[in-house]
Design an enzyme around this catalytic site. Sequence first.
Site, PDB file in Angstrom:
ATOM      1  N   ILE A  23       0.818  -1.434   0.010  1.00 43.34           N
ATOM      2  CA  ILE A  23       0.161  -0.006   0.108  1.00 43.34           C
ATOM      3  C   ILE A  23       0.939   1.381  -0.227  1.00 43.34           C
ATOM      4  CG2 ILE A  23      -1.875   1.327   1.189  1.00 43.34           C
ATOM      5  CD1 ILE A  23      -2.507  -1.554   2.507  1.00 43.34           C
ATOM      6  N   ASP A  91       6.737   2.715  -1.334  1.00 41.25           N
ATOM      7  CA  ASP A  91       6.545   1.618  -0.481  1.00 41.25           C
ATOM      8  C   ASP A  91       6.577   2.326   1.219  1.00 41.25           C
ATOM      9  OD1 ASP A  91       6.246  -1.036   0.104  1.00 41.25           O
ATOM     10  OD2 ASP A  91       8.454  -1.284  -0.104  1.00 41.25           O
ATOM     11  N   TRP A 152      10.813  -1.391   8.934  1.00 40.18           N
ATOM     12  CA  TRP A 152      10.227  -0.596   7.657  1.00 40.18           C
ATOM     13  C   TRP A 152      11.016   0.610   7.426  1.00 40.18           C
ATOM     14  CZ3 TRP A 152       8.412   3.157  10.258  1.00 40.18           C
ATOM     15  CH2 TRP A 152       7.712   2.943  11.619  1.00 40.18           C
ATOM     16  N   LYS A 176      14.838 -11.376   5.974  1.00 34.67           N
ATOM     17  CA  LYS A 176      13.760 -11.046   6.090  1.00 34.67           C
ATOM     18  C   LYS A 176      13.214  -9.427   5.989  1.00 34.67           C
ATOM     19  CE  LYS A 176      10.173 -10.910   8.207  1.00 34.67           C
ATOM     20  NZ  LYS A 176       9.167  -9.683   8.034  1.00 34.67           N
ATOM     21  N   SER A 230      11.301  -3.738  17.116  1.00 38.99           N
ATOM     22  CA  SER A 230      11.027  -3.162  18.187  1.00 38.99           C
ATOM     23  C   SER A 230      11.337  -4.137  19.492  1.00 38.99           C
ATOM     24  CB  SER A 230       9.646  -3.429  18.355  1.00 38.99           C
ATOM     25  OG  SER A 230       9.086  -4.631  18.171  1.00 38.99           O
ATOM     26  N   GLU A 251      19.189  -4.402  17.616  1.00 43.34           N
ATOM     27  CA  GLU A 251      19.096  -2.998  17.627  1.00 43.34           C
ATOM     28  C   GLU A 251      17.673  -2.601  17.603  1.00 43.34           C
ATOM     29  OE1 GLU A 251      21.603  -1.364  17.151  1.00 43.34           O
ATOM     30  OE2 GLU A 251      23.174  -2.471  16.449  1.00 43.34           O
ATOM     31  N   CYS A 285      14.802   5.210  14.980  1.00 43.51           N
ATOM     32  CA  CYS A 285      15.047   4.355  16.339  1.00 43.51           C
ATOM     33  C   CYS A 285      15.881   5.387  17.228  1.00 43.51           C
ATOM     34  CB  CYS A 285      15.774   3.320  16.235  1.00 43.51           C
ATOM     35  SG  CYS A 285      17.367   3.619  14.948  1.00 43.51           S
ATOM     36  N   GLU A 384       8.660   5.026  23.463  1.00 43.43           N
ATOM     37  CA  GLU A 384       9.072   5.319  22.046  1.00 43.43           C
ATOM     38  C   GLU A 384       7.744   5.706  21.064  1.00 43.43           C
ATOM     39  OE1 GLU A 384      10.562   2.463  19.396  1.00 43.43           O
ATOM     40  OE2 GLU A 384      12.281   3.766  18.829  1.00 43.43           O
TER      41      GLU A 384
HETATM   42  P1  NAD Z   1       9.048  -4.917  14.423  1.00 45.37           P
HETATM   43  O1  NAD Z   1       9.906  -5.404  15.800  1.00 45.37           O
HETATM   44  O2  NAD Z   1       7.456  -5.059  14.606  1.00 45.37           O
HETATM   45  O3  NAD Z   1       9.054  -5.507  13.218  1.00 45.37           O
HETATM   46  C1  NAD Z   1      10.829  -5.567  12.676  1.00 45.37           C
HETATM   47  C2  NAD Z   1      10.805  -6.843  11.876  1.00 45.37           C
HETATM   48  O4  NAD Z   1      10.680  -8.043  12.726  1.00 45.37           O
HETATM   49  C3  NAD Z   1       9.981  -7.042  10.572  1.00 45.37           C
HETATM   50  O5  NAD Z   1      10.601  -7.452   9.638  1.00 45.37           O
HETATM   51  C4  NAD Z   1       8.819  -7.917  11.215  1.00 45.37           C
HETATM   52  O6  NAD Z   1       8.307  -8.431  10.205  1.00 45.37           O
HETATM   53  C5  NAD Z   1       9.805  -8.913  11.961  1.00 45.37           C
HETATM   54  N1  NAD Z   1       8.999  -9.826  13.248  1.00 45.37           N
HETATM   55  C6  NAD Z   1       7.892  -9.382  13.744  1.00 45.37           C
HETATM   56  N2  NAD Z   1       7.359 -10.492  14.385  1.00 45.37           N
HETATM   57  C7  NAD Z   1       8.349 -11.542  14.280  1.00 45.37           C
HETATM   58  C8  NAD Z   1       8.585 -12.673  14.992  1.00 45.37           C
HETATM   59  N3  NAD Z   1       7.663 -13.445  15.667  1.00 45.37           N
HETATM   60  N4  NAD Z   1       9.877 -13.356  14.675  1.00 45.37           N
HETATM   61  C9  NAD Z   1      10.714 -13.057  13.613  1.00 45.37           C
HETATM   62  N5  NAD Z   1      10.467 -11.642  13.077  1.00 45.37           N
HETATM   63  C10 NAD Z   1       9.467 -11.060  13.391  1.00 45.37           C
HETATM   64  O7  NAD Z   1       9.481  -3.430  14.274  1.00 45.37           O
HETATM   65  P2  NAD Z   1       8.929  -2.406  13.228  1.00 45.37           P
HETATM   66  O8  NAD Z   1       7.748  -1.790  13.664  1.00 45.37           O
HETATM   67  O9  NAD Z   1       9.219  -2.992  11.953  1.00 45.37           O
HETATM   68  O10 NAD Z   1      10.352  -1.137  13.465  1.00 45.37           O
HETATM   69  C11 NAD Z   1       9.952  -0.106  14.292  1.00 45.37           C
HETATM   70  C12 NAD Z   1      10.769  -0.632  15.630  1.00 45.37           C
HETATM   71  O11 NAD Z   1      12.197  -0.741  15.207  1.00 45.37           O
HETATM   72  C13 NAD Z   1      11.017   0.700  16.535  1.00 45.37           C
HETATM   73  O12 NAD Z   1      10.878   0.288  17.844  1.00 45.37           O
HETATM   74  C14 NAD Z   1      12.395   1.316  16.288  1.00 45.37           C
HETATM   75  O13 NAD Z   1      12.972   1.935  17.431  1.00 45.37           O
HETATM   76  C15 NAD Z   1      13.194  -0.090  16.020  1.00 45.37           C
HETATM   77  N6  NAD Z   1      14.229   0.296  14.932  1.00 45.37           N
HETATM   78  C16 NAD Z   1      15.536   0.308  15.500  1.00 45.37           C
HETATM   79  C17 NAD Z   1      16.799   0.758  14.829  1.00 45.37           C
HETATM   80  C18 NAD Z   1      18.070   0.385  15.518  1.00 45.37           C
HETATM   81  O14 NAD Z   1      19.066   0.837  14.756  1.00 45.37           O
HETATM   82  N7  NAD Z   1      18.086   0.428  16.667  1.00 45.37           N
HETATM   83  C19 NAD Z   1      16.407   0.729  13.683  1.00 45.37           C
HETATM   84  C20 NAD Z   1      15.131   1.293  12.813  1.00 45.37           C
HETATM   85  C21 NAD Z   1      14.111   0.572  13.931  1.00 45.37           C
END
Ligand code: NAD
Length: 491
Positions: A23, A91, A152, A176, A230, A251, A285, A384
């Site tokens: 989307i 995206d 993302w 992934k 996260s 991270e 982040c 956050e």
């Molecule tokens: P998220 O944790 O929901 O998803 C991150 C990834 O994990 C995605 O690819 C998702 O598909 C995958 N995932 C989700 N559930 C999973 C599971 N059970 N097993 C394996 N993989 C799984 O996070 P988001 O919403 O995509 O990103 C936002 C978060 O990322 C924020 O908290 C942000 O602070 C953090 N972030 C941190 C950094 C850093 O460098 N420290 C950089 C970017 C984002």
Amino acid sequence: MRDKLYINGEWVAPLEGGALPVINPATEEVFHYIPAGTAPDAEVAVAAARAAFDHGPWPRMTGVDRAKILRAMAEGIRSRLPELTRLEVMDNGKPIPEAEWDLTDAAGCFDFYAGLAEELDGEVEEIALADGRFTSKAVREPLGVAVAIVPWNYPLLMASWKVAPALAVGCTMILKPAETTSLTALELGVIADEAGLPKGVLNILSGKGSIVGQALIDHPLVDKVAFTGSGPVGSRIMAAGAKDIKRISLELGGKSPFIVFADSDIEKAVEWIMFGIFWNQGQVCSATSRVLVERSLYPALLERLVAETKKIRIGDGLEPGVLLGPLVNKGQYEDVKRHIARAVEQGATVACGGKRPEGFEKGYYLEPTILTDLPLDSGAWVEEIFGPVVCIRPFDTEEEAVRLANDSRLGLAAAVMSADDERCERVAAAFRAGIVWINCSQPTFTEAPWGGYKESGIGRELGRWGLDNYLETKQITRFTGKEPWAWYLKG
Ligand code: NAD
């Protein structure tokens, strides 16, 4: 745009046949479907990566030869910059200049790790032993099959931070991407193929984290999981890895402070505060989302900050001149709005923003938002938000500012601004955070370590530190004594 998974050097349909809509957050329109990998696809991809590691050429090649392929991948990204930029904008929602910046950085990351791959060749550390009957040396080796799970907010860049160092040392891997932003990560398969990466070294599985991601982190033949995302998913990955002692690097999130002292130039302070929180729609982040301003400067700074924030041009990231695009998806948009509403219930004042901008019927648009008067235990000050929302408050002393800055379970980044260099160094030393900026906020360099203290993660990416995530260290010790060991066989 790809609609297949990239496994063992081939483009294949997911075994269970699923697809996920893509989307555009600026229009809310579905413009593509990506393949939804599931556990059976993870099984095939892990087997391919395992075979490529155990029997293939990649871990056995010289770093010089691996570097040639990494440089070709960097070139592959650069040569596709316009098309990758467009995909990233449609995206993720980010404006064109941000996407161009990220993708150029992603290419630079492959170049940087190509250089380090060359340096790894023949790297041996002789170890001085007190016992002269032995000699010993330490060598480093690729640790095996790595899974990279990325979020993302910087789709191809976060992937590159993991793929480039892992490939540089000779690991094989499965990438992934996040389910909402997989387009550019899938293009990396085409780029890898063209660069001559052997089959099975890099496999790319789009699909839901809870399904294909979970299958990957649970897989016994995976040696390492590198994750950005996260905190709750990070905990889940640690728990999954605990079963078979996988190497884990995380991270995670941040709630980073920015301390501004009264001797700061107001113009520079406003610029860096804005860059610290509105860049990438605040979905960063390391965003400096808690700003502490010395009381004598606070009223003037707040007034200027509000005035400049109101001027930010909001719109579809594809439009020239736009500096703030939509949030990445509906879930994130609703979440950030919920945070703002709760902050107001808890006593916050909305100094500007806080709502959908006028004239936008469609798209996940939110005005850049400044919150003041927040209680220290309010959700918006502590948690956050991951959106274009900054919380700002005055302070009276350096000691108070540092105490408030460090009063968080997270410790990814922190920033300080002052005309007094000694004070900046003192505050930088006092911060409990993995990344500290002085007189700026957010600039990120491939050469420098990246990662958090406390609940913001484990390990460091980027720089030479980024290699350690994908290496094992082996000691090789040789007995050279003239006399027999004679513990059991006394002669
Ligand atoms: P998220 O944790 O929901 O998803 C991150 C990834 O994990 C995605 O690819 C998702 O598909 C995958 N995932 C989700 N559930 C999973 C599971 N059970 N097993 C394996 N993989 C799984 O996070 P988001 O919403 O995509 O990103 C936002 C978060 O990322 C924020 O908290 C942000 O602070 C953090 N972030 C941190 C950094 C850093 O460098 N420290 C950089 C970017 C984002």
